[in-house]
Design a protein around this motif. Structure first.
Motif, short mmCIF file in Angstrom:
data_model
loop_
_atom_site.label_atom_id
_atom_site.label_comp_id
_atom_site.label_asym_id
_atom_site.label_seq_id
_atom_site.Cartn_x
_atom_site.Cartn_y
_atom_site.Cartn_z
N LEU A 2 34.91 31.35 37.57
CA LEU A 2 35.02 30.52 38.43
C LEU A 2 36.22 31.07 39.62
N ALA A 3 37.09 31.85 39.10
CA ALA A 3 37.90 32.72 39.98
C ALA A 3 37.10 33.61 41.02
N VAL A 4 36.19 34.03 40.55
CA VAL A 4 35.35 35.05 41.48
C VAL A 4 34.79 34.19 42.47
N LEU A 242 45.48 34.65 45.92
CA LEU A 242 46.28 33.58 45.31
C LEU A 242 45.30 32.67 44.54
N ALA A 243 44.22 32.36 45.40
CA ALA A 243 43.28 31.70 44.74
C ALA A 243 42.77 32.03 43.26
N PHE A 244 42.59 33.43 43.53
CA PHE A 244 41.93 34.37 42.23
C PHE A 244 43.07 34.09 41.06
N VAL A 245 44.16 34.34 41.29
CA VAL A 245 45.30 34.33 40.51
C VAL A 245 45.61 32.86 39.97
N ALA A 246 45.41 31.94 40.70
CA ALA A 246 45.60 30.61 40.19
C ALA A 246 44.54 30.22 39.26
N VAL A 247 43.17 30.20 39.70
CA VAL A 247 42.18 29.81 38.79
C VAL A 247 42.08 30.57 37.61
N LEU A 248 42.37 31.96 37.67
CA LEU A 248 41.95 32.75 36.45
C LEU A 248 43.09 32.51 35.51
N GLY A 249 44.63 32.19 36.06
CA GLY A 249 45.67 31.97 35.25
C GLY A 249 45.43 30.39 34.48
N ALA A 250 44.83 29.48 35.41
CA ALA A 250 44.76 28.26 34.63
C ALA A 250 43.65 28.32 33.76
N GLY A 251 42.53 29.09 33.96
CA GLY A 251 41.60 29.18 33.03
C GLY A 251 42.01 29.80 31.53
N ALA A 252 42.79 30.80 31.60
CA ALA A 252 43.36 31.53 30.67
C ALA A 252 44.41 30.54 29.67
N LEU A 253 44.86 29.69 30.37
CA LEU A 253 45.63 28.64 29.86
C LEU A 253 45.00 27.73 28.99
N ILE A 254 43.92 27.13 29.64
CA ILE A 254 43.09 26.26 28.82
C ILE A 254 42.41 26.97 27.74
N ASP A 255 41.90 28.16 27.98
CA ASP A 255 41.35 28.74 26.96
C ASP A 255 42.14 28.81 25.78
N MET A 256 43.43 29.33 26.21
CA MET A 256 44.49 29.59 24.86
C MET A 256 44.63 28.10 24.14
N LEU A 257 44.68 27.23 24.96
CA LEU A 257 44.91 25.85 24.19
C LEU A 257 43.79 25.30 23.39
#
Length: 719
Positions: A2-4, A242-257
């Motif tokens: 999604l980030a890409v 910024l878009a790449f980092v935001a989406v990648l970070g949010a995805g990583a957080l959801i994946d972790m949860l």
């Protein structure tokens, strides 16, 4: 993944022209320039104007020699001279935009040249005039169409200039009396995008071609994204990161949860478990603390964050669009529209300007740890110029006081009545040599507030012609109502013909006017004189008796422009609102209300409060900006100033409790006499100091016209 995708979307959006207009694909030939997007129609305009000059210049020169009618000979000479000037402008514009122009007329234009050359006598005159008139009639609608729709600042200014040339050429040709209007064709629809060079080769026409340095047109799909990445600006790269980092970070957080959600300890039970002879033992219960932690993990944090991410993604496109879209038209673009309405500076003057700018750039330090050297130098120069003006005015006032104290009674032999009615005549004198400055040595650069997202960036030009000498007088019915020679200097007027001391404000609304669109506003300012000659009022009030000597110079052009506000929309002015700018008694009063700006055509980026000495061929310009923040109640005030205020110089914001209204800017252009042989009319004791320049305006626009002006400014249009 999604980030890409989001990152690619950001880069893809940077290669489009206008999101609000549907975002044309880059494959249509549009490309970005420092002046805005350049479309195929923009390029086609430059090509058409260039080709027009390639056949009309030699045809005009031929008319000078072969025409039987003297008027046609004169028209041919004018066409040849002006097309030479216009050709220099189009070539310079094309160079700035990276556009390659044709070097020969089209096949049809060459056929016209052959047809004209084959005629003789009166038939030659008639054929030349009508073919030229038909050609001008075809190009003018296309210029207007491009002018109204282009988003390129440089093309917009060029189209305005080209339209002025072509309109004048219509008038020249029609003045011969040989134009057969019944034979003129209907104006064609705007031309389609130019054909490729290969297709045009067979027709004899030269197709517009972008130079190699201008960048190729981007295609769609992956190629379009790659081209957008290659040509992306710094702001686009930042938005993409910024878009790449935001989406990648949010995805990583959801994946972790989601990974931390508790699962059954054993394998999933089958749908039909096999029968067991004995009951299966129950697994041991987890410790109480672990059970509480597991219960916490089973909360809605994962789905809630996922929902927030969805909302964020939906809200992301407008933010990214704002980051990658070209900025809104700047105030500079609107201001440039006023100067674009003037005749262009000659080629040799523009060469001097370029040479001067190059020299200035070489002199500037290049220190990466400091702010822009040019900007800092400009700020310092403005501060130095203000201090220098204060000193000059104080010295002039001190010299005038000393002269008055030491004057003999014999040199001031005048009646007491005259002294009371027209004070200061004993102090009249010519301007000082220090009141003049070579424009090439002027270092004060124009500075404008940066417009924000809500800025009203449009421009409206009121068409009122040039002043009629018959309307001149030395009254000022705003500051000195009812007093003949109340100004003690002559004024030029435009707009309402109600101009003398007996005028009342209401007279404007029922008067005749020199302006179009039933605009009965009045605009007036002190005249400029050629002091090397003797004027017709050498021994009259307002003229020689008040120290104003010389022949009055008629402005070659006057631009009356209304501008918006860089912080937000403007509101309509009420009828009969009175607005003044500058201080006619600045020598006495000091620099607080000085708003005089002097410059030369071609040097509009630098201004001075002294009389500029312009290069030969460059017109002298007076630029008068009026206050544009109204108190919302009063049409006038006791000092004629307090009900209006200037916007903040740095931000452009109006003071609290005031309303932003359209700002009037007067641009007066003069053919400058040689040397220091010119001066502004002034009160006699002000001794023609250039800082005393000033102007007066009273709004007499119909409400419908004022509403149209406000709409034009607030929508960012050039009207």
């Amino acid at each position: 993944m999604l980030a890409v995708i989001v990152t690619a979307a950001v880069f893809g959006s940077s290669g489009t022209e206008d999101a609000a207009a549907g975002r044309q694909a880059a494959g249509d030939g549009t490309r970005q320039t420092e002046f805005g997007p350049l479309t195929a129609a923009d390029v086609d305009l430059l090509v058409k104007v260039r080709q027009a000059g390639l056949w009309e210049t030699p045809t005009g020169q031929q008319m000078q020699q072969r025409a039987a009618n003297a008027v046609v000979q004169d028209v041919g000479g004018r066409l040849a001279a002006e097309h030479t000037e216009l050709d220099a402008i189009v070539r310079r514009t094309a160079d700035q935009l990276g556009v390659t122009l044709p070097s020969q007329p089209s096949a049809q234009q060459q056929a016209w040249m052959e047809e004209i050359s084959s005629r003789t006598g009166a038939d030659y005159d008639r054929t030349a005039v009508n073919l030229l008139r038909q050609a001008h009639g075809k190009v003018l609608p296309f210029i207007a169409e491009v002018r109204s729709g282009t988003r390129n600042e440089l093309v917009r200014g060029f189209a305005t200039t080209a339209a002025q040339f072509v309109t004048r050429h219509h008038e020249y040709l029609e003045s011969t009396g040989l134009v057969d209007f019944s034979a003129l064709p209907e104006p064609p629809a705007p031309a389609a995008a130019p054909v490729p060079a290969q297709a045009a080769a067979g027709t004899g026409g030269a197709a517009p071609v972008l130079t190699a340095t201008s960048g190729a047109a981007s295609g769609g799909g992956v190629a379009g994204v790659l081209a957008a990445v290659r040509d992306a600006s710094v702001s686009t790269w930042l938005a993409a990161v910024l878009a790449f980092v935001a989406v990648l970070g949010a995805g990583a957080l959801i994946d972790m949860l989601l990974r931390d959600r508790p699962r059954p300890a054993g394998p999933s039970p089958a749908a039909h478990p096999p029968p067991q002879p004995f009951p299966a033992p129950r697994p041991p219960a987890p410790p109480r603390a672990d059970r509480r932690r597991s219960a916490g993990r089973r909360g809605p944090a994962g789905p809630a964050l996922f929902g927030l991410l969805v909302v964020g993604v939906l809200a992301l496109p407008p933010q990214l669009e704002a980051a990658v879209l070209p900025p809104a038209p700047s105030m500079s673009a609107a201001v440039g529209a006023g100067f674009a309405a003037l005749d262009p500076a000659p080629e040799h003057v523009l060469a001097l300007v370029a040479e001067k700018n190059d020299a200035d750039e070489e002199d500037e330090p290049s220190d990466d740890g400091k702010e822009s050297a040019g900007r800092k130098a400009g700020e310092d120069d403005r501060g130095d110029a203000g201090e220098a003006l204060s000193r000059a005015l104080a010295e002039r006032e001190a010299d005038r006081a000393r002269g008055r104290a030491g004057a003999d009674d014999d040199t001031r032999d005048r009646s007491a009545d005259d002294a009371e009615e027209f004070p200061g005549r004993e102090d009249a004198g010519p301007p000082d040599l220090s009141d003049f400055a070579d424009i090439g040595e002027v270092r004060t650069l124009v500075s404008e507030p940066a417009p924000d997202a809500n800025a009203s960036t449009g421009s409206f030009i009121a068409e009122c012609g040039t002043p009629d000498p018959a309307m001149r007088n030395s009254d000022n019915w705003i500051a000195s109502p009812g007093k003949v020679n109340g100004a003690q200097h002559m004024h030029d007027y435009l707009g309402s013909t109600a101009t003398d001391a007996s005028t009342e404000a209401g007279d404007l609304l029922v008067s005749e006017t020199t302006c179009e669109l039933d605009n009965r506003s009045t605009f007036f300012w002190p005249v400029l004189r050629d002091t090397s000659r003797v004027g017709p009022d050498d021994n009259r009030d307002g003229g020689g008796l008040d120290g104003n000597v010389g022949e009055i110079l008629q402005p070659a052009q006057v631009v009356l422009q209304f501008l918006g506000n860089p912080t937000g929309p403007v509101s309509p002015m009420p009828q009969l609102l009175r607005v003044i700018t500058g201080d006619a008694k600045a020598v006495t009063n000091g620099p607080d209300n000085v708003h005089a700006q002097w410059t030369c055509r071609g040097f509009e980026d630098r201004v001075t409060t002294r009389y500029p000495l312009c290069p030969e061929g460059s017109r002298l310009l007076r630029v008068l900006d009026f206050p544009s923040c109204w108190d919302g109640e009063n049409l006038d005030s006791e000092d004629h100033r307090s009900h209006m205020a200037f916007a903040d110089e740095e931000t452009g914001a109006c003071p609290p409790d005031t309303v932003a209204v359209p700002q009037l800017r007067m641009i007066l252009a003069y053919d400058q006499p040689g040397g220091r042989n010119f001066a502004l009319d002034s009160f006699p004791d002000q001794q023609h100091h250039p800082a005393t320049d000033h102007g007066d305006f009273v709004n007499g626009m119909p409400d419908e016209l004022m509403d149209a002006v406000v709409e034009c400014l607030n929508k960012g249009l050039q009207c």
